[in-house]
Design an enzyme around this catalytic site. Structure first.
Site, PDB file in Angstrom:
ATOM      1  N   GLU A 123      -0.740   3.531  -0.398  1.00 27.14           N
ATOM      2  CA  GLU A 123       0.471   2.856  -0.904  1.00 27.14           C
ATOM      3  C   GLU A 123       0.121   1.384  -1.056  1.00 27.14           C
ATOM      4  O   GLU A 123      -0.052   0.678  -0.067  1.00 27.14           O
ATOM      5  CB  GLU A 123       1.622   3.014   0.096  1.00 27.14           C
ATOM      6  CG  GLU A 123       2.130   4.433   0.264  1.00 27.14           C
ATOM      7  CD  GLU A 123       2.934   4.930  -0.921  1.00 27.14           C
ATOM      8  OE1 GLU A 123       3.276   4.113  -1.804  1.00 27.14           O
ATOM      9  OE2 GLU A 123       3.212   6.138  -0.973  1.00 27.14           O
TER      10      GLU A 123
ATOM     11  N   ASN B 119       4.044  -6.778   6.406  1.00 27.15           N
ATOM     12  CA  ASN B 119       5.315  -7.248   5.831  1.00 27.15           C
ATOM     13  C   ASN B 119       6.547  -6.567   6.415  1.00 27.15           C
ATOM     14  O   ASN B 119       7.582  -7.203   6.585  1.00 27.15           O
ATOM     15  CB  ASN B 119       5.286  -7.152   4.306  1.00 27.15           C
ATOM     16  CG  ASN B 119       5.132  -5.740   3.815  1.00 27.15           C
ATOM     17  OD1 ASN B 119       4.542  -4.892   4.476  1.00 27.15           O
ATOM     18  ND2 ASN B 119       5.678  -5.472   2.645  1.00 27.15           N
TER      19      ASN B 119
ATOM     20  N   SER C 282      -3.152  -3.636   0.679  1.00 26.12           N
ATOM     21  CA  SER C 282      -3.564  -4.181  -0.605  1.00 26.12           C
ATOM     22  C   SER C 282      -4.565  -3.279  -1.324  1.00 26.12           C
ATOM     23  O   SER C 282      -5.211  -2.432  -0.710  1.00 26.12           O
ATOM     24  CB  SER C 282      -4.176  -5.562  -0.400  1.00 26.12           C
ATOM     25  OG  SER C 282      -5.370  -5.425   0.334  1.00 26.12           O
TER      26      SER C 282
ATOM     27  N   GLU D 270       5.015   9.610  -0.681  1.00 26.26           N
ATOM     28  CA  GLU D 270       5.571   9.894   0.637  1.00 26.26           C
ATOM     29  C   GLU D 270       7.047  10.238   0.471  1.00 26.26           C
ATOM     30  O   GLU D 270       7.697   9.759  -0.454  1.00 26.26           O
ATOM     31  CB  GLU D 270       5.411   8.655   1.548  1.00 26.26           C
ATOM     32  CG  GLU D 270       3.949   8.273   1.767  1.00 26.26           C
ATOM     33  CD  GLU D 270       3.739   6.997   2.594  1.00 26.26           C
ATOM     34  OE1 GLU D 270       4.384   5.979   2.298  1.00 26.26           O
ATOM     35  OE2 GLU D 270       2.926   7.043   3.520  1.00 26.26           O
TER      36      GLU D 270
HETATM   37  P1  NAD Z   1      -4.182  -5.527   3.782  1.00 32.50           P
HETATM   38  O1  NAD Z   1      -4.769  -4.530   2.858  1.00 32.50           O
HETATM   39  O2  NAD Z   1      -4.876  -6.811   3.965  1.00 32.50           O
HETATM   40  O3  NAD Z   1      -4.036  -4.910   5.233  1.00 32.50           O
HETATM   41  C1  NAD Z   1      -3.344  -3.710   5.479  1.00 32.50           C
HETATM   42  C2  NAD Z   1      -3.896  -3.049   6.730  1.00 32.50           C
HETATM   43  O4  NAD Z   1      -5.239  -2.640   6.476  1.00 32.50           O
HETATM   44  C3  NAD Z   1      -3.956  -3.961   7.948  1.00 32.50           C
HETATM   45  O5  NAD Z   1      -3.653  -3.219   9.113  1.00 32.50           O
HETATM   46  C4  NAD Z   1      -5.399  -4.390   7.955  1.00 32.50           C
HETATM   47  O6  NAD Z   1      -5.869  -4.778   9.224  1.00 32.50           O
HETATM   48  C5  NAD Z   1      -6.091  -3.129   7.481  1.00 32.50           C
HETATM   49  N1  NAD Z   1      -7.438  -3.317   6.921  1.00 32.50           N
HETATM   50  C6  NAD Z   1      -7.941  -4.416   6.295  1.00 32.50           C
HETATM   51  N2  NAD Z   1      -9.227  -4.199   5.946  1.00 32.50           N
HETATM   52  C7  NAD Z   1      -9.539  -2.942   6.336  1.00 32.50           C
HETATM   53  C8  NAD Z   1     -10.709  -2.134   6.226  1.00 32.50           C
HETATM   54  N3  NAD Z   1     -11.825  -2.594   5.678  1.00 32.50           N
HETATM   55  N4  NAD Z   1     -10.675  -0.880   6.714  1.00 32.50           N
HETATM   56  C9  NAD Z   1      -9.547  -0.393   7.282  1.00 32.50           C
HETATM   57  N5  NAD Z   1      -8.419  -1.102   7.411  1.00 32.50           N
HETATM   58  C10 NAD Z   1      -8.396  -2.365   6.939  1.00 32.50           C
HETATM   59  O7  NAD Z   1      -2.691  -5.730   3.301  1.00 32.50           O
HETATM   60  P2  NAD Z   1      -1.624  -6.759   3.897  1.00 32.50           P
HETATM   61  O8  NAD Z   1      -1.966  -8.121   3.402  1.00 32.50           O
HETATM   62  O9  NAD Z   1      -1.453  -6.531   5.351  1.00 32.50           O
HETATM   63  O10 NAD Z   1      -0.289  -6.244   3.206  1.00 32.50           O
HETATM   64  C11 NAD Z   1       0.152  -6.697   1.969  1.00 32.50           C
HETATM   65  C12 NAD Z   1      -0.146  -5.680   0.890  1.00 32.50           C
HETATM   66  O11 NAD Z   1       0.440  -4.425   1.218  1.00 32.50           O
HETATM   67  C13 NAD Z   1       0.455  -6.063  -0.443  1.00 32.50           C
HETATM   68  O12 NAD Z   1      -0.456  -5.789  -1.474  1.00 32.50           O
HETATM   69  C14 NAD Z   1       1.664  -5.140  -0.550  1.00 32.50           C
HETATM   70  O13 NAD Z   1       2.122  -4.895  -1.856  1.00 32.50           O
HETATM   71  C15 NAD Z   1       1.162  -3.908   0.090  1.00 32.50           C
HETATM   72  N6  NAD Z   1       2.273  -3.056   0.496  1.00 32.50           N
HETATM   73  C16 NAD Z   1       2.489  -1.860  -0.155  1.00 32.50           C
HETATM   74  C17 NAD Z   1       3.554  -1.044   0.192  1.00 32.50           C
HETATM   75  C18 NAD Z   1       3.825   0.280  -0.480  1.00 32.50           C
HETATM   76  O14 NAD Z   1       4.542   1.082   0.090  1.00 32.50           O
HETATM   77  N7  NAD Z   1       3.295   0.553  -1.653  1.00 32.50           N
HETATM   78  C19 NAD Z   1       4.407  -1.449   1.220  1.00 32.50           C
HETATM   79  C20 NAD Z   1       4.179  -2.662   1.845  1.00 32.50           C
HETATM   80  C21 NAD Z   1       3.101  -3.451   1.482  1.00 32.50           C
END
Ligand code: NAD
Length: 488
Positions: free
Chosen positions: A254, A156, A233, A469
């Site tokens: 996060e 995002n 996520s 953080e």
């Molecule tokens: P996601 O969890 O699908 O992916 C995040 C990252 O993790 C990607 O690089 C992905 O390739 C990697 N990943 C996926 N499966 C993995 C595994 N099994 N092992 C290791 N790495 C893996 O999340 P997304 O869809 O890219 O992002 C959206 C989510 O992120 C939303 O839930 C959003 O709220 C959250 N988010 C949180 C913050 C925060 O600071 N709290 C900031 C931005 C986004």
């Protein structure tokens, strides 16, 4: 023939200071056209192994540099990114679907600032010291970098969130292996091109591109990576926790949010309405801090709703590279369908969709007909138990409901699994203070949204994460502390 196919951008991994091709690739889409325009390495164990090895090799030299030397290099890198700000912003907008305006004013300036901020803050930490005069002892603490840090970031805010991890990790003297989201890898790759010029030694920053299941998991499972900083996520966080448990890794997580806005009848609506529109729809609602449950006190509910919906309808959806556009494309076809699915579920449950999806028509420019667009959508009369009020939607959809009392709204705001961010709107300072204290939320903004001081802790409660953080928090996460006692 070659002449007929459009030239695709092909990324390469960055390992030990060199760009290296990968044996297989993943297609990456331009969300505003629906076309494949880029190929991203589909890295796995082998590539992660090479990157970790490079990071391990670079660690002794990098970790023994003084904070000032590292600070100068981080500042140089910030200058170089800033020099290319427009190119980075164009690339981020094309790769992610966000508007060029948002990329220019938020994403890339913040990526620059992340390096400047940690370049400065690393110079100002002090450690503790206590004295035990009666037994002739002094105790002091010493902090040292941990080693190779694994950094995993989402799609995002691609460069913004990746640099929010890389900057503190290397400022503290660690070396890193980073894995950006496979959907948004371009700006990380562009940054790699600047590392040598900034003076970052080979192997200090390695970037491995690929999917979470293959490249991400290989990084999480690698025995020589003692800490993982993850933003994404909750589902992925659970998987990372499981996979890293056998190694007892240090984790920073996060995660998502289901952030409430609480609007009392004494709120200044001239401030509250434009800010709540931004907090609901900025970056297509794809920010973990976005508002998606708006609680409005009954006396002003219908007035608020009327004005809010009228303003929401003015947000222009269209080609992200058009500087007059407010809402760009969502990240993928699948994500767009998921977000639209929530609106359908709300309707099926008897909620009212006041504007946007399924209500208003969306006219798109010719080149964007196959892009992943949707209108800002406002839903009212939705029950607290509805999935639209409980689950993170992560799109331009927000729910508006009425409340009566302070006590009631606190309980309802807290009745979700998440606890990342909340906003409170009131001109009564006592009430603002009381409510902020009682909300289960890592961040509470009152009469504003997304005003950040990077010195202070950022992170979520409950299912929104583990750890914080910030200047001090990131320093503590990325260093190992030792207590030393000296007796005379
Ligand atoms: P996601 O969890 O699908 O992916 C995040 C990252 O993790 C990607 O690089 C992905 O390739 C990697 N990943 C996926 N499966 C993995 C595994 N099994 N092992 C290791 N790495 C893996 O999340 P997304 O869809 O890219 O992002 C959206 C989510 O992120 C939303 O839930 C959003 O709220 C959250 N988010 C949180 C913050 C925060 O600071 N709290 C900031 C931005 C986004």
């Amino acid at each position: 023939t070659m002449a007929h196919s459009k030239a695709l951008l092909v990324l390469e991994n960055f390992i030990a200071g060199k760009f290296v091709p990968c044996s297989s690739y993943i297609d990456s889409y331009n969300p505003s056209t629906g076309e494949v325009y880029c190929r991203v390495p589909d890295s796995g164990k082998e590539e992660v192994e090479a990157a970790v090895k490079a990071a391990k090799t670079a660690f002794p030299i990098w970790s023994s540099k003084s904070p000032l030397e590292r600070s100068q290099i981080l500042n140089k890198l910030a200058d170089l990114i800033e020099h290319d700000l427009e190119a980075f912003a164009q690339a981020e907008s094309k790769d992610q679907g966000k508007t060029i305006t948002f990329a220019r004013t938020v994403d890339i300036p913040r990526a620059v600032y992340n390096f400047r901020f940690f370049a400065s803050s690393i110079l100002h930490h002090t450690t503790e010291c206590t004295e035990m005069a009666t037994v002739g002892c002094v105790h002091y603490t010493s902090r040292t970098p941990v080693g190779v840090a694994g950094l995993i970031s989402p799609w995002n805010l691609p460069l913004y969130l990746l640099t929010w991890k890389i900057a503190p990790a290397i400022a503290c003297g660690n070396t890193v292996v980073a894995k950006p989201s496979e959907m948004t890898s371009v700006t990380a790759w562009m940054m790699c091109k600047l590392l040598e010029k900034a003076g970052v030694p080979h192997g200090v920053v390695n970037v491995v591109f690929g999917t979470g299941a293959k490249a991400g998991e290989a990084l999480v499972c690698h025995p020589d990576v003692p800490l993982i900083s993850f933003t994404g996520s909750m589902l992925t966080a659970q998987r990372i926790t499981e996979k890293s448990a056998p190694h007892c890794k240090r984790l920073s997580l996060e995660l998502g949010g289901k952030n409430p806005a609480i609007i009392f009848d004494d709120a200044d609506l001239s401030q509250c309405i434009p800010t709540t529109l931004r907090s609901s729809f900025a970056n297509q609602g794809e920010i973990c801090l976005c508002t998606s449950r708006i609680f409005v006190q009954r006396g002003i509910y219908s007035d608020f709703l009327k004005r809010f919906v009228a303003e929401a309808k003015k947000w222009k959806v269209g080609n992200p590279s058009d500087p007059t556009v407010d809402v760009g494309a969502l990240i993928s076809k699948e994500h767009l369908e998921k977000v639209k699915g929530y609106v359908k579920k709300a309707q099926a449950e008897g909620a009212r969709v006041l504007c946007g999806e399924g209500v208003d028509s969306l006219a798109l420019p010719t080149g964007n007909q196959k892009g992943y667009f949707m209108l800002p959508t406002v839903i009212a009369e939705v029950k607290d138990e509805s999935c639209c009020m409980q689950e993170e939607i992560f799109g331009p959809v927000t729910c508006v409901v009425a409340f009566d009392t302070e006590e009631e709204v606190i309980e309802r705001a807290n009745s979700v699994k998440y606890g990342l961010a909340a906003t409170v709107w009131s001109s009564n300072v006592g009430r603002v203070h009381r409510v902020a204290q009682k909300l289960q939320s890592g961040l509470v903004w009152t009469n504003c949204w997304l005003v950040r001081d990077l010195n202070l802790p950022f992170g979520g409660m409950k299912a929104s994460g583990i750890g914080r953080e910030g200047a001090k928090d990131s320093y503590e996460f990325f260093t190992e502390v030792k207590t030393i006692t000296i007796k005379h």
